[in-house]
Design a protein around this motif. Structure first.
Motif, PDB file in Angstrom:
ATOM      1  N   ASN A  76     -87.954 -63.424 -27.995  1.00  0.00           N
ATOM      2  CA  ASN A  76     -88.462 -62.561 -29.040  1.00  0.00           C
ATOM      3  C   ASN A  76     -88.509 -63.261 -30.400  1.00  0.00           C
ATOM      4  O   ASN A  76     -87.532 -63.867 -30.803  1.00  0.00           O
ATOM      5  CB  ASN A  76     -87.529 -61.346 -29.120  1.00  0.00           C
ATOM      6  CG  ASN A  76     -88.294 -60.117 -29.505  1.00  0.00           C
ATOM      7  OD1 ASN A  76     -89.478 -60.215 -29.811  1.00  0.00           O
ATOM      8  ND2 ASN A  76     -87.643 -58.987 -29.504  1.00  0.00           N
ATOM      9  N   THR A  78     -90.739 -61.918 -33.729  1.00  0.00           N
ATOM     10  CA  THR A  78     -91.870 -61.268 -34.387  1.00  0.00           C
ATOM     11  C   THR A  78     -92.447 -62.140 -35.487  1.00  0.00           C
ATOM     12  O   THR A  78     -93.658 -62.261 -35.633  1.00  0.00           O
ATOM     13  CB  THR A  78     -91.435 -59.921 -34.980  1.00  0.00           C
ATOM     14  OG1 THR A  78     -90.935 -59.113 -33.927  1.00  0.00           O
ATOM     15  CG2 THR A  78     -92.618 -59.210 -35.621  1.00  0.00           C
ATOM     16  N   ARG A  79     -91.562 -62.777 -36.273  1.00  0.00           N
ATOM     17  CA  ARG A  79     -92.026 -63.545 -37.411  1.00  0.00           C
ATOM     18  C   ARG A  79     -92.921 -64.716 -36.973  1.00  0.00           C
ATOM     19  O   ARG A  79     -94.050 -64.867 -37.451  1.00  0.00           O
ATOM     20  CB  ARG A  79     -90.836 -64.082 -38.191  1.00  0.00           C
ATOM     21  CG  ARG A  79     -91.229 -65.072 -39.279  1.00  0.00           C
ATOM     22  CD  ARG A  79     -90.027 -65.840 -39.769  1.00  0.00           C
ATOM     23  NE  ARG A  79     -89.199 -64.997 -40.581  1.00  0.00           N
ATOM     24  CZ  ARG A  79     -89.121 -65.096 -41.919  1.00  0.00           C
ATOM     25  NH1 ARG A  79     -89.829 -66.011 -42.558  1.00  0.00           N
ATOM     26  NH2 ARG A  79     -88.342 -64.307 -42.604  1.00  0.00           N
ATOM     27  N   ARG A 103     -94.369 -65.255 -34.032  1.00  0.00           N
ATOM     28  CA  ARG A 103     -95.548 -64.760 -33.341  1.00  0.00           C
ATOM     29  C   ARG A 103     -96.611 -64.294 -34.330  1.00  0.00           C
ATOM     30  O   ARG A 103     -97.804 -64.559 -34.175  1.00  0.00           O
ATOM     31  CB  ARG A 103     -95.175 -63.610 -32.399  1.00  0.00           C
ATOM     32  CG  ARG A 103     -96.352 -63.119 -31.572  1.00  0.00           C
ATOM     33  CD  ARG A 103     -96.049 -61.909 -30.718  1.00  0.00           C
ATOM     34  NE  ARG A 103     -95.646 -60.725 -31.423  1.00  0.00           N
ATOM     35  CZ  ARG A 103     -96.378 -60.038 -32.291  1.00  0.00           C
ATOM     36  NH1 ARG A 103     -97.599 -60.436 -32.597  1.00  0.00           N
ATOM     37  NH2 ARG A 103     -95.905 -58.971 -32.885  1.00  0.00           N
ATOM     38  N   THR A 104     -96.164 -63.584 -35.372  1.00  0.00           N
ATOM     39  CA  THR A 104     -97.101 -63.066 -36.360  1.00  0.00           C
ATOM     40  C   THR A 104     -97.832 -64.187 -37.080  1.00  0.00           C
ATOM     41  O   THR A 104     -99.038 -64.113 -37.296  1.00  0.00           O
ATOM     42  CB  THR A 104     -96.343 -62.187 -37.376  1.00  0.00           C
ATOM     43  OG1 THR A 104     -95.725 -61.118 -36.667  1.00  0.00           O
ATOM     44  CG2 THR A 104     -97.283 -61.614 -38.420  1.00  0.00           C
ATOM     45  N   LEU A 116     -98.590 -61.706 -25.206  1.00  0.00           N
ATOM     46  CA  LEU A 116     -97.928 -61.371 -23.949  1.00  0.00           C
ATOM     47  C   LEU A 116     -96.428 -61.273 -24.167  1.00  0.00           C
ATOM     48  O   LEU A 116     -95.777 -62.247 -24.518  1.00  0.00           O
ATOM     49  CB  LEU A 116     -98.232 -62.426 -22.886  1.00  0.00           C
ATOM     50  CG  LEU A 116     -99.635 -62.349 -22.317  1.00  0.00           C
ATOM     51  CD1 LEU A 116     -99.806 -63.365 -21.214  1.00  0.00           C
ATOM     52  CD2 LEU A 116     -99.921 -60.954 -21.775  1.00  0.00           C
ATOM     53  N   ASP A 117     -95.932 -60.077 -23.975  1.00  0.00           N
ATOM     54  CA  ASP A 117     -94.490 -59.845 -24.041  1.00  0.00           C
ATOM     55  C   ASP A 117     -93.970 -60.130 -22.646  1.00  0.00           C
ATOM     56  O   ASP A 117     -94.077 -59.314 -21.741  1.00  0.00           O
ATOM     57  CB  ASP A 117     -94.267 -58.388 -24.431  1.00  0.00           C
ATOM     58  CG  ASP A 117     -92.793 -58.090 -24.608  1.00  0.00           C
ATOM     59  OD1 ASP A 117     -91.960 -58.917 -24.183  1.00  0.00           O
ATOM     60  OD2 ASP A 117     -92.482 -57.028 -25.164  1.00  0.00           O
ATOM     61  N   THR A 120     -98.366 -55.855 -17.330  1.00  0.00           N
ATOM     62  CA  THR A 120     -98.891 -56.816 -18.298  1.00  0.00           C
ATOM     63  C   THR A 120    -100.090 -57.553 -17.731  1.00  0.00           C
ATOM     64  O   THR A 120    -101.084 -57.771 -18.413  1.00  0.00           O
ATOM     65  CB  THR A 120     -97.805 -57.841 -18.677  1.00  0.00           C
ATOM     66  OG1 THR A 120     -96.697 -57.122 -19.214  1.00  0.00           O
ATOM     67  CG2 THR A 120     -98.316 -58.821 -19.705  1.00  0.00           C
ATOM     68  N   ARG A 167    -103.251 -55.211 -17.510  1.00  0.00           N
ATOM     69  CA  ARG A 167    -103.664 -54.870 -18.861  1.00  0.00           C
ATOM     70  C   ARG A 167    -104.329 -56.078 -19.528  1.00  0.00           C
ATOM     71  O   ARG A 167    -105.345 -55.953 -20.205  1.00  0.00           O
ATOM     72  CB  ARG A 167    -102.452 -54.419 -19.687  1.00  0.00           C
ATOM     73  CG  ARG A 167    -102.838 -53.962 -21.079  1.00  0.00           C
ATOM     74  CD  ARG A 167    -101.657 -53.602 -21.945  1.00  0.00           C
ATOM     75  NE  ARG A 167    -100.723 -54.683 -22.179  1.00  0.00           N
ATOM     76  CZ  ARG A 167    -100.994 -55.812 -22.836  1.00  0.00           C
ATOM     77  NH1 ARG A 167    -102.197 -56.037 -23.314  1.00  0.00           N
ATOM     78  NH2 ARG A 167    -100.064 -56.722 -23.005  1.00  0.00           N
ATOM     79  N   THR A 168    -103.740 -57.259 -19.332  1.00  0.00           N
ATOM     80  CA  THR A 168    -104.275 -58.465 -19.957  1.00  0.00           C
ATOM     81  C   THR A 168    -105.690 -58.761 -19.469  1.00  0.00           C
ATOM     82  O   THR A 168    -106.566 -59.112 -20.262  1.00  0.00           O
ATOM     83  CB  THR A 168    -103.350 -59.660 -19.655  1.00  0.00           C
ATOM     84  OG1 THR A 168    -102.059 -59.357 -20.172  1.00  0.00           O
ATOM     85  CG2 THR A 168    -103.869 -60.930 -20.291  1.00  0.00           C
ATOM     86  N   ILE A 189    -102.672 -56.501 -37.745  1.00  0.00           N
ATOM     87  CA  ILE A 189    -101.470 -57.040 -37.111  1.00  0.00           C
ATOM     88  C   ILE A 189    -100.464 -55.897 -36.994  1.00  0.00           C
ATOM     89  O   ILE A 189    -100.085 -55.295 -37.998  1.00  0.00           O
ATOM     90  CB  ILE A 189    -100.832 -58.164 -37.962  1.00  0.00           C
ATOM     91  CG1 ILE A 189    -101.880 -59.146 -38.483  1.00  0.00           C
ATOM     92  CG2 ILE A 189     -99.703 -58.847 -37.213  1.00  0.00           C
ATOM     93  CD1 ILE A 189    -102.298 -60.213 -37.537  1.00  0.00           C
ATOM     94  N   LEU A 237     -96.803 -54.700 -36.380  1.00  0.00           N
ATOM     95  CA  LEU A 237     -95.441 -55.216 -36.379  1.00  0.00           C
ATOM     96  C   LEU A 237     -94.488 -54.131 -35.926  1.00  0.00           C
ATOM     97  O   LEU A 237     -94.350 -53.086 -36.568  1.00  0.00           O
ATOM     98  CB  LEU A 237     -95.054 -55.698 -37.771  1.00  0.00           C
ATOM     99  CG  LEU A 237     -95.696 -57.006 -38.192  1.00  0.00           C
ATOM    100  CD1 LEU A 237     -95.162 -57.457 -39.540  1.00  0.00           C
ATOM    101  CD2 LEU A 237     -95.416 -58.085 -37.150  1.00  0.00           C
ATOM    102  N   LYS A 239     -88.020 -54.891 -33.519  1.00  0.00           N
ATOM    103  CA  LYS A 239     -87.840 -56.188 -32.872  1.00  0.00           C
ATOM    104  C   LYS A 239     -87.743 -57.338 -33.870  1.00  0.00           C
ATOM    105  O   LYS A 239     -87.488 -58.462 -33.491  1.00  0.00           O
ATOM    106  CB  LYS A 239     -89.057 -56.485 -31.983  1.00  0.00           C
ATOM    107  CG  LYS A 239     -89.146 -55.678 -30.721  1.00  0.00           C
ATOM    108  CD  LYS A 239     -90.246 -56.298 -29.858  1.00  0.00           C
ATOM    109  CE  LYS A 239     -90.671 -55.376 -28.740  1.00  0.00           C
ATOM    110  NZ  LYS A 239     -91.958 -55.796 -28.186  1.00  0.00           N
ATOM    111  N   SER A 240     -88.053 -57.075 -35.113  1.00  0.00           N
ATOM    112  CA  SER A 240     -88.326 -58.200 -36.013  1.00  0.00           C
ATOM    113  C   SER A 240     -87.112 -58.617 -36.810  1.00  0.00           C
ATOM    114  O   SER A 240     -85.979 -58.243 -36.538  1.00  0.00           O
ATOM    115  CB  SER A 240     -89.458 -57.830 -36.954  1.00  0.00           C
ATOM    116  OG  SER A 240     -88.917 -57.196 -38.089  1.00  0.00           O
ATOM    117  N   SER A 241     -87.390 -59.388 -37.849  1.00  0.00           N
ATOM    118  CA  SER A 241     -86.357 -60.018 -38.656  1.00  0.00           C
ATOM    119  C   SER A 241     -85.404 -59.017 -39.277  1.00  0.00           C
ATOM    120  O   SER A 241     -84.256 -59.355 -39.567  1.00  0.00           O
ATOM    121  CB  SER A 241     -87.017 -60.835 -39.761  1.00  0.00           C
ATOM    122  OG  SER A 241     -87.826 -61.830 -39.200  1.00  0.00           O
ATOM    123  N   MET A 281     -98.028 -64.623 -46.422  1.00  0.00           N
ATOM    124  CA  MET A 281     -99.042 -64.874 -45.387  1.00  0.00           C
ATOM    125  C   MET A 281    -100.410 -64.317 -45.792  1.00  0.00           C
ATOM    126  O   MET A 281    -101.313 -64.256 -44.979  1.00  0.00           O
ATOM    127  CB  MET A 281     -98.605 -64.210 -44.070  1.00  0.00           C
ATOM    128  CG  MET A 281     -97.332 -64.784 -43.457  1.00  0.00           C
ATOM    129  SD  MET A 281     -96.814 -63.837 -41.987  1.00  0.00           S
ATOM    130  CE  MET A 281     -95.062 -64.292 -41.903  1.00  0.00           C
TER     131      MET A 281
END
Lengths: 319, 319, 319
Positions: free
Chosen positions: A62, A64-65, A67-68, A84-85, B64, B67-68, C82, C84, C88-90, C107
């Protein structure tokens, strides 16, 4: 030995690690990134370089940062991006990594951005692509285990070049948990390749890898000594899991010894810049007065990171 | 009785099930898919057929991989794709399935790709759309319960036609857990409709549905007998949950009886092709030497699957 | 006092709350939304107003429905979107909200759509953007705590104007859990600003905030009295968590007193319209005969919602 990152013309086919890349390729990436800087500042932040290409963000771990930033970079190159998770996907059903890759290649993937908890996973994928003869499909390592995080290393180099121009006169200190840091590893290889004469590693013995001297790195356990006369200070994030472990007494104790305060920073050169890969733990590895201070270039790093990722993706997909 | 998949001109309005579709429509889909094959191989993998249309991936059940493939197919048709992870959505708040659909229709959805654990859910949605007079909104079944997985059935037919040209001379074996397989059900209907004279089902009694003979299928419990002189071997994935259940002794035992090894495959015709819907359990239903062997067309199936899904979406949205 | 939503020319820079917005701006948004209504009905549902802009859906609180409407609206404006998933993130790694925002601004984000469980979070972000001098980055509140849900309030106003034309002759009732409803709060401010002479709040004492009369709202505990001669009935969703709590005896009891049945609706004006922000709890706050009846405009609300969100995003990004 053949370098799996380069094609037979010596051009960048995959970005797996900074280790082993010639200086010319690093410079090519930084120069290309410079040409993309103005795209993100435009009203219409788009160039058609990857239009109609399929970029897969394969995040087995994981983030997010990161990936973004890749998603934004790919979209600004006009690619179609599929996230793709992988925790949810077929791997959970027992499919092997390479079967997953074969399937995505069969869907006409052009580029894989791979984050994986296991060191070497992006290498495995690149080798597999070579074995099946698909030199039209490319891999960019977005962080593998403790091994490498080459786009972070490159954006750090972009940042240093932007502010300091010439690598060959610099003293650069990397501070913190170097043992577990793929960022540090990528930075050290990049700094060395680009001709930085003095790279320092600062941290407690438990958080520094052995044999750093073999990489030409000077080791300091005392931060005051280590920061002296530096041009660049790269702070590393202290992972939360380290703080509760046996490796460190406490976050407070860590901050007292290795947190970057204005007082400690005053020991570096007056025009030294302060970098951090983010996300920051304010009050743990860095004092807010430094994080928000005039010498910090932490947010410009993020901006440069988009341009560097656009550069890497457009270069590998173009080769 | 009115076929809910066809509009009043007898054209495909929804793809819900292969059962009940005339041969002409199956052939139309395969021919259209053939015309899309070169799009994915292009440098710019895009056609503007669904530009500005809103495609919703409604996945009430996690997948996944499927869906992909739909997401890629829709993006290559230039549609705007919205992925809805329905576990997280309003359904969890007690909203009914049809209220969710009504809401998405009110947002001007053009096409729903529906995966649902309950057999018949895509039918319910299509009927509802007809009842509210929205013949401009279309449904594609991406797998419902044990009932049907029509795009998988169609890509299997595409694969067979690609390698064998003529359906009317073939002997096709489907091997494994046919009882719980919506893929098998869709394949059997498609093979029959397209004129395959001999369809065989191979598996232990506990994993075969009763009354397969009424569909014209020949049943075999001995794999050596069943594979004899076949042109096409379709292996099914053995779901992990079956292996620990009462239906089967063990994965090893299953492999010994029904796993496809090179030895067993040698009983089929020398030019027989081996198919699998993926993801594969190597060493459970298929030996790696077969999965990676010359007769396997498992990865081409994936490639054809994108073209088939592009064909289905463009046909229903065009009618 | 300076209004943080307006720039120095008095134009809308952020949409944070309907409270404090002048009537002229509400009307501008509704008029702009009207001009977007035909875009969604087109074959190619696209206008290039936000082409190449980066819209970030920052959902700190889960809401597939609201996120989807913003995603659709942004894509129809041709923006790059995007999503977010902030859990899950920071932020989970200890990064502060404003550090996350600083990173996304670095960004080159153009617009943040923010849903947050804490009242005031979008205000904090907007103030921070002003403090760092980034008036080119905009915030749209997609629901913050119990405070505000301004785009829902605006789409409700669009709906009322569409069916009733003139706000200045109306009697509008809001029914249900007004205490915990950011929708109700936004509706009350909008109705008042647009000149509705009589706004009524109907609900049990435990679900109505104190001091509603200070906002000029007439309070009713008896639904039959409250609905009398109303032109517009806005039903609120009863959150599941309320039903099991101390605030209410039971869902059945609630329905008996405050559920909208055809009988109760007959007390309103014959041409009264019935609204609901969704998702509906049929049989709890609304009877299916009403939800699906001729006076319900619940699905048109959804359609108008897309146009209103397109209007808000294009207006703030254009200023």
């Amino acid at each position: 030995m053949h370098n799996p990152q380069l094609n037979k013309n010596g051009e960048l086919a995959h970005l797996l690690s900074i280790e082993g890349l010639p200086q010319g390729i690093l410079t090519q990436i930084l120069d290309t990134a410079a040409s993309f800087m103005e795209v993100s500042a435009r009203d219409v932040k788009k160039v058609p370089l990857l239009r109609g290409k399929s970029v897969f963000n394969l995040f087995f771990e994981n983030s997010t940062r990161t990936r973004t930033t890749f998603e934004i970079a790919a979209k600004r190159l006009s690619a179609d991006v599929i996230n793709l998770d992988i925790n949810k996907s077929s791997t959970a059903k027992g499919e092997t990594l390479l079967d997953t890759i074969d399937n995505l290649v069969a869907m006409h993937a052009n580029l894989f951005v791979v984050r994986h908890a296991s060191s070497g996973a992006p290498f495995l994928i690149a080798e597999h692509l070579q074995r099946i003869g698909r030199d039209d499909v490319h891999v960019v390592n977005a962080g593998d285990g403790r091994h490498a995080h080459p786009t972070q290393g490159l954006l750090d180099m972009y940042t240093i070049r932007h502010y300091k121009k010439d690598f060959t006169q610099l003293r650069v200190a990397i501070v913190g948990d170097i043992l577990h840091s793929r960022v540090a590893r990528s930075d050290i290889h990049a700094l060395t390749t680009l001709g930085v004469p003095e790279v320092r590693a600062i941290g407690p013995e438990t958080l520094l890898p052995k044999h750093l001297d073999k990489l030409g790195v000077h080791v300091f356990h005392d931060m005051n000594e280590g920061l002296k006369d530096c041009d660049v200070v790269i702070m590393l994030r202290l992972q939360n899991e380290r703080m509760s472990g046996a490796l460190l007494p406490s976050a407070g104790e860590y901050f007292r010894h290795y947190g970057l305060t204005p007082q400690k920073l005053a020991l570096a050169k007056p025009d030294a810049i302060v970098m951090h890969p983010g996300p920051m733990n304010r009050g743990v590895e860095i004092h807010s007065a430094v994080a928000d201070g005039e010498q910090a270039v932490i947010l410009p790093q993020v901006t440069f990171g988009i341009a560097v990722r656009m550069a890497v993706m457009s270069i590998v997909a173009g080769n």
